[in-house]
Design a protein around this motif. Structure first.
Motif, mmCIF file in Angstrom:
data_model
loop_
_atom_site.group_PDB
_atom_site.id
_atom_site.type_symbol
_atom_site.label_atom_id
_atom_site.label_comp_id
_atom_site.label_asym_id
_atom_site.label_seq_id
_atom_site.Cartn_x
_atom_site.Cartn_y
_atom_site.Cartn_z
ATOM 1 N N PRO A 67 -12.520 7.661 12.595
ATOM 2 C CA PRO A 67 -12.632 7.574 14.061
ATOM 3 C C PRO A 67 -12.367 8.903 14.770
ATOM 4 C CG PRO A 67 -10.766 6.283 13.252
ATOM 5 C CD PRO A 67 -11.567 6.676 12.068
ATOM 6 N N GLU B 13 -13.162 4.337 19.162
ATOM 7 C CA GLU B 13 -13.907 4.285 17.898
ATOM 8 C C GLU B 13 -13.474 3.088 17.051
ATOM 9 O OE1 GLU B 13 -16.529 5.747 16.875
ATOM 10 O OE2 GLU B 13 -16.595 6.969 18.689
ATOM 11 N N ASN B 14 -12.187 2.781 17.056
ATOM 12 C CA ASN B 14 -11.749 1.649 16.244
ATOM 13 C C ASN B 14 -12.311 0.331 16.782
ATOM 14 O OD1 ASN B 14 -10.434 2.958 14.195
ATOM 15 N ND2 ASN B 14 -8.420 2.869 15.149
ATOM 16 N N LEU C 173 -3.550 4.602 -7.590
ATOM 17 C CA LEU C 173 -2.415 4.172 -6.774
ATOM 18 C C LEU C 173 -2.602 4.550 -5.303
ATOM 19 C CD1 LEU C 173 0.480 5.185 -9.192
ATOM 20 C CD2 LEU C 173 -0.033 2.866 -8.426
ATOM 21 N N VAL C 174 -3.206 5.718 -5.102
ATOM 22 C CA VAL C 174 -3.358 6.203 -3.728
ATOM 23 C C VAL C 174 -4.549 5.548 -3.041
ATOM 24 C CG1 VAL C 174 -3.896 8.266 -2.387
ATOM 25 C CG2 VAL C 174 -2.208 8.391 -4.188
ATOM 26 N N PHE D 107 -9.646 4.214 9.422
ATOM 27 C CA PHE D 107 -9.112 3.944 10.767
ATOM 28 C C PHE D 107 -8.353 5.119 11.393
ATOM 29 C CE2 PHE D 107 -9.620 -0.213 8.751
ATOM 30 C CZ PHE D 107 -10.530 -0.748 9.642
ATOM 31 N N THR D 108 -8.319 6.259 10.698
ATOM 32 C CA THR D 108 -7.725 7.437 11.328
ATOM 33 C C THR D 108 -8.683 8.627 11.258
ATOM 34 O OG1 THR D 108 -5.501 6.705 10.771
ATOM 35 C CG2 THR D 108 -5.763 9.024 11.326
ATOM 36 N N HIS D 109 -9.111 8.989 10.041
ATOM 37 C CA HIS D 109 -9.936 10.191 9.918
ATOM 38 C C HIS D 109 -11.349 9.963 10.404
ATOM 39 C CE1 HIS D 109 -6.631 10.568 6.947
ATOM 40 N NE2 HIS D 109 -6.537 11.748 7.520
ATOM 41 N N PRO E 246 -6.086 2.563 -2.322
ATOM 42 C CA PRO E 246 -6.146 1.565 -1.231
ATOM 43 C C PRO E 246 -5.664 2.124 0.104
ATOM 44 C CG PRO E 246 -4.955 0.693 -3.153
ATOM 45 C CD PRO E 246 -5.244 2.119 -3.440
ATOM 46 N N ALA E 247 -4.539 2.825 0.093
ATOM 47 C CA ALA E 247 -4.024 3.388 1.341
ATOM 48 C C ALA E 247 -4.973 4.449 1.873
ATOM 49 C CB ALA E 247 -2.630 3.974 1.118
ATOM 50 N N ALA E 248 -5.518 5.261 0.966
ATOM 51 C CA ALA E 248 -6.400 6.350 1.395
ATOM 52 C C ALA E 248 -7.654 5.810 2.070
ATOM 53 C CB ALA E 248 -6.765 7.230 0.200
ATOM 54 N N LEU F 181 -8.036 2.953 3.703
ATOM 55 C CA LEU F 181 -7.725 2.447 5.052
ATOM 56 C C LEU F 181 -7.437 3.582 6.025
ATOM 57 C CD1 LEU F 181 -5.627 -0.769 4.405
ATOM 58 C CD2 LEU F 181 -7.843 -0.583 5.512
ATOM 59 N N LEU F 182 -6.719 4.593 5.544
ATOM 60 C CA LEU F 182 -6.430 5.731 6.419
ATOM 61 C C LEU F 182 -7.720 6.432 6.829
ATOM 62 C CD1 LEU F 182 -3.282 7.378 4.842
ATOM 63 C CD2 LEU F 182 -3.552 6.736 7.227
ATOM 64 N N LEU G 41 2.678 1.896 -3.451
ATOM 65 C CA LEU G 41 1.780 2.443 -4.473
ATOM 66 C C LEU G 41 1.468 3.910 -4.199
ATOM 67 C CD1 LEU G 41 -0.727 -0.519 -4.957
ATOM 68 C CD2 LEU G 41 1.238 0.087 -6.365
ATOM 69 N N ALA G 42 1.083 4.202 -2.954
ATOM 70 C CA ALA G 42 0.690 5.574 -2.619
ATOM 71 C C ALA G 42 1.891 6.515 -2.741
ATOM 72 C CB ALA G 42 0.113 5.620 -1.209
ATOM 73 N N LEU H 197 0.816 -1.211 0.000
ATOM 74 C CA LEU H 197 0.000 0.000 0.000
ATOM 75 C C LEU H 197 0.850 1.262 0.000
ATOM 76 C CD1 LEU H 197 -2.783 -0.981 2.573
ATOM 77 C CD2 LEU H 197 -2.917 -0.926 0.096
ATOM 78 N N LEU I 152 -6.885 6.032 19.111
ATOM 79 C CA LEU I 152 -8.279 6.020 18.661
ATOM 80 C C LEU I 152 -8.941 4.693 19.012
ATOM 81 C CD1 LEU I 152 -7.593 7.730 15.246
ATOM 82 C CD2 LEU I 152 -8.820 8.729 17.166
ATOM 83 N N ALA J 107 -2.243 0.934 6.451
ATOM 84 C CA ALA J 107 -1.856 2.103 5.670
ATOM 85 C C ALA J 107 -1.046 3.000 6.597
ATOM 86 C CB ALA J 107 -3.090 2.828 5.166
#
Lengths: 278, 292
Positions: free
Chosen positions: B28, A128-129, B13-14, B24-26, B16-18, B20-21, A94-95, A91, A125, A151
């Protein structure tokens, strides 16, 4: 190679004093560990008695191994760190490639949003998680432990910085030869970033091998608990205060990392350095 | 490549990571804020909007203030000590002292061990009567016996020692890298000017280490609000919440009392603290890129 001496190194008495100071600090630093080793490798009656003639014994390790399902915990942890690292590598690569080489719409805003995770980590977190994992019916699975970390903003950032240092000419040359975007990534960028991958891998594995709070919250059975949680369950409930067995179990859970560190000290130190400096 | 495919490729490209982020981050982070305005759902009563009620309860919760105070003391106790020790360790390891490899090994080893394992070892170290600390203070020095982790006045200091021990070697690495980047000509110039080792450190090395110190500082601040593993093993926040930190209190409220709304409100306080550290970090990252 130049062997110029640094004139600001301590000399004479100063040198002796600083050497002494450095050694005293180092001995203090390994004292708790040395104490744990002593207790774990001697019979319980010597746990808190220092007798140079005390017989060595591995019995504490045998007892600890038999007292809790450490084999499952080991397997769970190995699955966990492998799963997280594999997902992170794919991941983040790619990103990072997109962030480094594609001028797509909204890139800079998106990158800032990625960096948010550097500060607001999944570690805090938890409430919530946990709710999310319950809603997805994933609680008490290894997947649930790993999912929030797959990620990694840190990984994306690290690899983006590295990819940006790859000369554009290499990229263009490969494309002229008819390579696709993914082929360019795999044949040009990834090989050049190898040391960074090693660094990230070591940091990631040691972080997730050691991670505790989130796995403690999201797991509640032998089938999914990693070593850290297993060790805590074991030492807080089963053993009362049999320190010999607890320290043996403690050393056992840290052994793979400790041995790997002793063998590959230089790589570890350099990896943490590389990963931190970025 | 045409412009259109750049857009598509970039986003693909971005993606899959976006995803998940975001999940589980934004999400929550935002959901925590929302839930902090609701009551905790019970079996027969769904969550209802209560506005700032959770925050009002927080201001009147003596445990919250105690925990926040503990956390500030914990930060004050761990941050300067671990940074100063890290600097000292790096200076020594970078120099030409005897047994440099051993020194580096000794300083760095605590970093790679799990906090949970380390906490078990220190728990044993602090144990009344049998522990190594008591053996030294009571048996060797003849001091009265003291329950280090069982006394409210000493328990936090004990945890601070463990944290400094664990962190100093980690921060040392960054200083080591920075020290190695200092050109040797500076030391030679200082020697010609007749500067002492201490003056050289204070006037030349220390200022050059400043960017590293800032970086380490931000990390140390974050860690002082993020690390609670050792509390779960060693004290469970006790005695009388004397060793409880903010994240540990959140864990207690959410997963022992199952009051998720109040835990959300507490998390918002924690996020605000981390966000301040984030602003520091971004300002600093900005500065760093100018160096390159």
């Amino acid at each position: 190679m130049s062997t110029r001496r640094n004139p600001m190194e301590p000399q004479g008495l100063g040198h002796a004093l600083e050497t002494l100071g450095a050694w005293v600090l180092a001995l203090l630093w390994i004292l708790p560990l040395a104490y744990a080793f002593w207790t774990a490798f001697h019979p319980p009656e010597f746990a808190t008695r220092f007798d140079p003639l005390a017989p060595l014994s591995l019995q504490n390790f045998v007892n600890a191994w038999n007292a809790a399902p450490f084999a499952s915990y080991f397997v769970n942890t190995i699955i966990l760190v492998t799963m997280i690292l594999a997902a992170q590598l794919v991941l983040c690569t790619l990103a990072a490639y997109a962030f480094a080489r594609y001028a797509f719409f909204g890139r800079d805003v998106l990158f800032m949003l990625v960096l948010v995770q550097l500060m607001i980590m999944p570690d805090v977190l938890i409430v919530e998680n946990y709710r999310t994992m319950a809603a997805l019916d994933l609680t008490d699975t290894i997947t649930a432990i790993g999912l929030p970390y797959m990620a990694s903003a840190f990984g994306i950032f690290l690899m983006r910085q590295t990819f940006k240092t790859v000369p554009k000419e290499l990229d263009e040359a490969a494309r002229v030869e008819g390579a696709s975007a993914l082929q360019v990534l795999l044949k040009v960028y990834v090989p050049l970033a190898r040391p960074v991958y090693v660094a990230f891998g070591l940091v990631s594995v040691s972080y997730h091998w050691n991670n505790f709070l989130w796995p403690l919250i999201v797991t509640n059975s032998v089938g999914s608990r990693p070593l850290t949680v297993g060790l805590q369950v074991f030492s807080s409930t089963d053993q009362g205060i049999d320190w010999s067995i607890i320290t043996a179990a403690t050393l056992m859970t840290s052994a793979p990392l400790l041995i790997a560190f002793l063998l590959f000290q230089r790589q570890f130190v350099q990896s943490f350095m590389r990963a931190g400096i970025r | 490549m045409n412009r259109f495919s750049v857009q598509i490729h970039g986003w693909l490209l971005v993606l899959p990571a976006a995803v998940l982020l975001a999940a589980f981050t934004h999400y929550p982070a935002v959901a925590t804020l929302l839930h902090s305005f609701y009551s905790t759902p019970k079996a027969n009563r769904p969550a209802v909007w209560v506005g700032l009620e959770n925050y009002r309860a927080m201001t009147q919760d003596p445990v919250f203030w105690q925990v926040l105070g503990n956390n500030l003391w914990f930060a004050l106790g761990t941050i300067p000590a671990s940074i100063a020790l890290a600097m000292l360790m790096a200076t020594w390891v970078n120099g030409k002292l005897h047994g440099r490899a051993f020194l580096r090994l000794a300083y760095f080893t605590p970093t790679i061990l799990p906090m949970i394992a380390v906490a078990n070892i220190w728990l044993f170290f602090y144990t009344p009567t049998y522990g190594l600390l008591e053996q030294i203070t009571v048996d060797l020095l003849g001091l009265p016996s003291h329950n280090w982790l069982g006394t409210p006045s000493t328990v936090l200091a004990c945890l601070i020692v463990v944290t400094v021990w664990k962190e100093a070697g980690f921060f040392m690495i960054f200083y080591l890298a920075a020290l190695q980047a200092i050109p040797p000509a500076l030391a030679e110039a200082a020697a010609i000017e007749g500067a002492s080792r201490w003056t050289y450190f204070r006037r030349v090395v220390f200022p050059l280490l400043m960017p590293t110190t800032l970086f380490v500082l931000v990390n140390a601040v974050i860690n002082s609000f993020r690390l609670v593993d050792h509390i779960i093993v060693m004290t469970r926040g006790g005695p009388d919440n004397a060793s409880s930190l903010l994240l540990y209190y959140i864990y207690d409220v959410a997963f022992k009392f199952w009051d998720s709304s109040y835990a959300s409100a507490l998390t918002i306080v924690l996020l605000a603290i981390l966000a301040s550290a984030a602003i520091m970090q971004f300002a600093f990252l900005e500065k760093r890129t100018h160096y390159q």
